[in-house]
Design an enzyme around this catalytic site. Sequence first.
Site, PDB file in Angstrom:
ATOM      1  N   ASP A 196       8.938  21.789  51.530  1.00 24.07           N
ATOM      2  CA  ASP A 196       9.805  22.582  51.328  1.00 24.07           C
ATOM      3  C   ASP A 196       9.472  23.082  49.762  1.00 24.07           C
ATOM      4  OD1 ASP A 196      12.624  23.207  52.991  1.00 24.07           O
ATOM      5  OD2 ASP A 196      13.044  23.519  50.779  1.00 24.07           O
ATOM      6  N   ASN A 255       7.257  28.065  59.785  1.00 24.98           N
ATOM      7  CA  ASN A 255       8.557  28.253  59.775  1.00 24.98           C
ATOM      8  C   ASN A 255       9.358  28.974  58.636  1.00 24.98           C
ATOM      9  OD1 ASN A 255      11.385  27.770  61.188  1.00 24.98           O
ATOM     10  ND2 ASN A 255      11.585  26.393  59.199  1.00 24.98           N
ATOM     11  N   TYR A 260      12.512  42.825  56.615  1.00 27.20           N
ATOM     12  CA  TYR A 260      12.351  41.756  57.004  1.00 27.20           C
ATOM     13  C   TYR A 260      11.940  41.783  58.670  1.00 27.20           C
ATOM     14  CZ  TYR A 260      14.462  37.179  59.239  1.00 27.20           C
ATOM     15  OH  TYR A 260      14.219  36.034  60.043  1.00 27.20           O
ATOM     16  N   LYS A 281       8.342  40.220  60.185  1.00 27.41           N
ATOM     17  CA  LYS A 281       8.517  39.367  61.463  1.00 27.41           C
ATOM     18  C   LYS A 281       7.578  40.171  62.431  1.00 27.41           C
ATOM     19  CE  LYS A 281      10.944  36.118  60.270  1.00 27.41           C
ATOM     20  NZ  LYS A 281      10.669  34.726  60.095  1.00 27.41           N
ATOM     21  N   THR A 291      23.114  28.170  61.500  1.00 31.03           N
ATOM     22  CA  THR A 291      22.854  27.583  60.185  1.00 31.03           C
ATOM     23  C   THR A 291      23.715  27.550  58.750  1.00 31.03           C
ATOM     24  OG1 THR A 291      21.400  29.358  59.497  1.00 31.03           O
ATOM     25  CG2 THR A 291      20.385  27.943  60.772  1.00 31.03           C
TER      26      THR A 291
HETATM   27  N1  LIG Z   1      18.937  31.457  60.741  1.00 34.47           N
HETATM   28  C1  LIG Z   1      18.696  32.340  61.729  1.00 34.47           C
HETATM   29  O1  LIG Z   1      19.757  33.142  62.153  1.00 34.47           O
HETATM   30  C2  LIG Z   1      17.279  32.989  61.939  1.00 34.47           C
HETATM   31  C3  LIG Z   1      17.250  33.791  63.181  1.00 34.47           C
HETATM   32  C4  LIG Z   1      15.852  34.317  63.356  1.00 34.47           C
HETATM   33  C5  LIG Z   1      14.593  33.811  62.655  1.00 34.47           C
HETATM   34  N2  LIG Z   1      15.122  32.812  61.527  1.00 34.47           N
HETATM   35  C6  LIG Z   1      13.789  32.483  60.823  1.00 34.47           C
HETATM   36  O2  LIG Z   1      13.646  30.904  61.175  1.00 34.47           O
HETATM   37  C7  LIG Z   1      13.261  30.512  59.865  1.00 34.47           C
HETATM   38  C8  LIG Z   1      13.989  29.497  59.261  1.00 34.47           C
HETATM   39  O3  LIG Z   1      15.228  29.950  59.039  1.00 34.47           O
HETATM   40  P1  LIG Z   1      16.320  28.925  58.887  1.00 34.47           P
HETATM   41  O4  LIG Z   1      17.814  29.873  59.030  1.00 34.47           O
HETATM   42  O5  LIG Z   1      16.224  27.658  59.440  1.00 34.47           O
HETATM   43  O6  LIG Z   1      16.356  28.903  57.165  1.00 34.47           O
HETATM   44  P2  LIG Z   1      17.306  27.747  56.276  1.00 34.47           P
HETATM   45  O7  LIG Z   1      17.180  28.541  55.007  1.00 34.47           O
HETATM   46  O8  LIG Z   1      18.204  26.958  56.968  1.00 34.47           O
HETATM   47  O9  LIG Z   1      15.922  26.824  55.973  1.00 34.47           O
HETATM   48  C9  LIG Z   1      14.534  27.337  55.344  1.00 34.47           C
HETATM   49  C10 LIG Z   1      13.839  26.236  54.389  1.00 34.47           C
HETATM   50  O10 LIG Z   1      12.685  26.923  53.928  1.00 34.47           O
HETATM   51  C11 LIG Z   1      12.459  26.249  52.492  1.00 34.47           C
HETATM   52  N3  LIG Z   1      11.824  27.540  51.853  1.00 34.47           N
HETATM   53  C12 LIG Z   1      12.423  28.538  51.542  1.00 34.47           C
HETATM   54  N4  LIG Z   1      11.293  29.340  50.818  1.00 34.47           N
HETATM   55  C13 LIG Z   1      10.155  28.759  51.011  1.00 34.47           C
HETATM   56  C14 LIG Z   1       8.768  28.806  50.426  1.00 34.47           C
HETATM   57  N5  LIG Z   1       8.465  29.773  49.727  1.00 34.47           N
HETATM   58  N6  LIG Z   1       7.917  27.561  50.810  1.00 34.47           N
HETATM   59  C15 LIG Z   1       8.270  26.588  51.136  1.00 34.47           C
HETATM   60  N7  LIG Z   1       9.782  26.353  51.722  1.00 34.47           N
HETATM   61  C16 LIG Z   1      10.644  27.288  51.690  1.00 34.47           C
HETATM   62  C17 LIG Z   1      13.932  26.293  52.030  1.00 34.47           C
HETATM   63  O11 LIG Z   1      14.165  25.609  50.992  1.00 34.47           O
HETATM   64  C18 LIG Z   1      14.809  25.876  53.472  1.00 34.47           C
HETATM   65  O12 LIG Z   1      14.858  24.353  53.355  1.00 34.47           O
HETATM   66  C19 LIG Z   1      12.926  31.507  58.908  1.00 34.47           C
HETATM   67  O13 LIG Z   1      11.432  32.037  59.399  1.00 34.47           O
HETATM   68  C20 LIG Z   1      13.841  32.584  59.568  1.00 34.47           C
HETATM   69  O14 LIG Z   1      13.254  33.859  59.093  1.00 34.47           O
HETATM   70  C21 LIG Z   1      16.245  32.494  61.553  1.00 34.47           C
END
Ligand SMILES: NC(=O)c1ccc[n+]([C@@H]2O[C@H](COP(=O)([O-])OP(=O)(O)OC[C@H]3O[C@@H](n4cnc5c(N)ncnc54)[C@H](O)[C@@H]3O)[C@@H](O)[C@H]2O)c1
Length: 253
Positions: free
Chosen positions: A36, A89, A160, A164, A195
Amino acid sequence: MSYTDKIVLVTGGASGIGRATVEKFARAGATVVFTDIGPNLGEPLQAELAEVGLKTELVISNATVEADVVSLVQGIVSRHGRLDVAINNVGNMAGGDRPGLDLHETSTDAFEGTMAVSFTDNFYALKYEIIQMLAQGGGVIANTVSIAGTTVFELTSPTYSAAKAATIHLTEFAAVRYARDNIRINAVAPGIVETPSLAATPEETRNAALALLPSGRFQQAEDIANAFFWLCSDEAANVTGIVIPVDGGYSAK
Ligand SMILES: NC(=O)c1ccc[n+]([C@@H]2O[C@H](COP(=O)([O-])OP(=O)(O)OC[C@H]3O[C@@H](n4cnc5c(N)ncnc54)[C@H](O)[C@@H]3O)[C@@H](O)[C@H]2O)c1
């Protein structure tokens, strides 16, 4: 499905989808290294998992910084000798980019910010993970993408979505190139996941998003972790170059 003796990396593992994935693999016996950007969320997660006997390793590492990715992979290999599974991720909007921002309003900072954290980081991760997996004779990689990368999903931003989509193409290209090297590379495309950031979204936007999902329910982080769990297992041994939508039927519309 057992991951005993497997060395598994999950980036952005302290929250949301990453957190559920860390927990899922740790419960299955894997040695989970998760990254993280800071310790605030990761350390409490580590402590929580340790209380139920699950040992994980937290590495503070910025996925957008190439040198961090190099030392992350080197560190895993020096401690464990190999890297069996990598789940890339990290992804988000950055630099002022936000859901609903139109292309003609997007600043260069917003474009570059989102590309850095949702595309360039995947290039770094894939590159250094593949170098290691070539050296050790194989491995499995999975990337978190999004339905925004497979369809035009208007509630998000064009940058975004493009980041992706680019990650999906990099996944497919690499999957084909390295298939004979015993490296499988796939992606999971979540729909709208419940989330903390979704909880903070205005109710009107959340309702509009929910109305788009045929299942009538948001995805849970565990739904996405479950897809990674199968995709990275030996049960998916002949699966490479695919994107699994976990979106309650959205992408079938
Ligand atoms: N939440 C959604 O609805 C959703 C939908 C489609 C795709 N996604 C994708 O899923 C993935 C995770 O999303 P989430 O909603 O669980 O996010 P989140 O914000 O809950 O968790 C992401 C984590 O990554 C960490 N992070 C951010 N930038 C970072 C960096 N540069 N280096 C290391 N760590 C870093 C953050 O501190 C956080 O702990 C992402 O790729 C997001 O694009 C999410």
